[in-house]
Write an enzyme that holds these catalytic residues in place. Sequence first.
Site, mmCIF file in Angstrom:
data_model
loop_
_atom_site.group_PDB
_atom_site.id
_atom_site.type_symbol
_atom_site.label_atom_id
_atom_site.label_comp_id
_atom_site.label_asym_id
_atom_site.label_seq_id
_atom_site.Cartn_x
_atom_site.Cartn_y
_atom_site.Cartn_z
ATOM 1 N N HIS A 1 -30.325 12.653 -62.047
ATOM 2 C CA HIS A 1 -31.511 11.818 -61.823
ATOM 3 C C HIS A 1 -32.784 12.609 -62.163
ATOM 4 O O HIS A 1 -33.677 12.122 -62.862
ATOM 5 C CB HIS A 1 -31.588 11.354 -60.369
ATOM 6 N N HIS B 1 -37.469 5.331 -61.375
ATOM 7 C CA HIS B 1 -36.686 5.394 -60.130
ATOM 8 C C HIS B 1 -36.850 6.754 -59.462
ATOM 9 O O HIS B 1 -36.811 6.854 -58.239
ATOM 10 C CB HIS B 1 -35.219 5.118 -60.465
HETATM 11 MN MN MN Z 1 -29.515 3.443 -58.985
#
Ligand code: MN
Length: 259
Positions: free
Chosen positions: A209, A80
């Site tokens: 992230h 991602h």
């Molecule tokens: Mn997500």
Amino acid sequence: MNDTIESLMQGIRGGGLRVIDLTQPLNSNTPIIELPPQWGQTPGFTLKEISRYDERGPFWYWNSFETGEHTGTHLDAPAHWATGRDKSTVDRIPVSSFIGPGVVVEMREECRANPDALLTPDHLHRWESRYGEIPAGAWVLARTGWGDRFSDAAAYKNAGEDGMPHVPGISKEAAELLTGQRDVLGVGVETVGTDAGMAGTFDPPFPNHNIMHGAGRMGLTSLANLDQLPEAGSVVIALPLKIEDGSGSPARVIALVAG
Ligand code: MN
């Protein structure tokens, strides 16, 4: 039957294990992340009826749906994020890596006082002083109480007078500890993303992230019912769709707990 399988099934069928649904409902009101206007936007969840026991199909009911991969309770695959671009997409994650012990980090009181609260190494050390080292293959779940706001989009987003979402998240230092010194599957949150609402302004931007996916670890977001989990002793099972080359997927997430 194998003894382990037999005792597991006995436990689930009323013999001392409860199965908790950690998943929020998917519908047209399911909150989605909103990015600044220069970037691509994700569609929300839309259900479209194909037939419902009618002239379009007399004996059956079915729908199609449209949604982004990152809608509602969902799993973020390592790929991602740009830092994880060479790591797994959602179809390539070994299925055993969807199952792990739940490490529940209590943050509700401080998130009531400060919606920008971050999960820090102090929280993790406090958990470890009670329960021992975070086990390998754990899902580390931030219990912020934010799931209670899920059905109220404005409260869930919690925009301040500055227009920015004020929502808790995972700190850079905690992500570094969990990937560098522990061996976790990933982190899970009750909010719309694993990073805080203000994390676009952090260094690096969206540090969880950046670090978690760069280390090949995953994220779970918009979890429900974390109040039903003990801080230690659960098993969390998070099952995304096997979208080929997918960056993530809505997931059904459940937990097994004693009692
Ligand atoms: Mn997500």
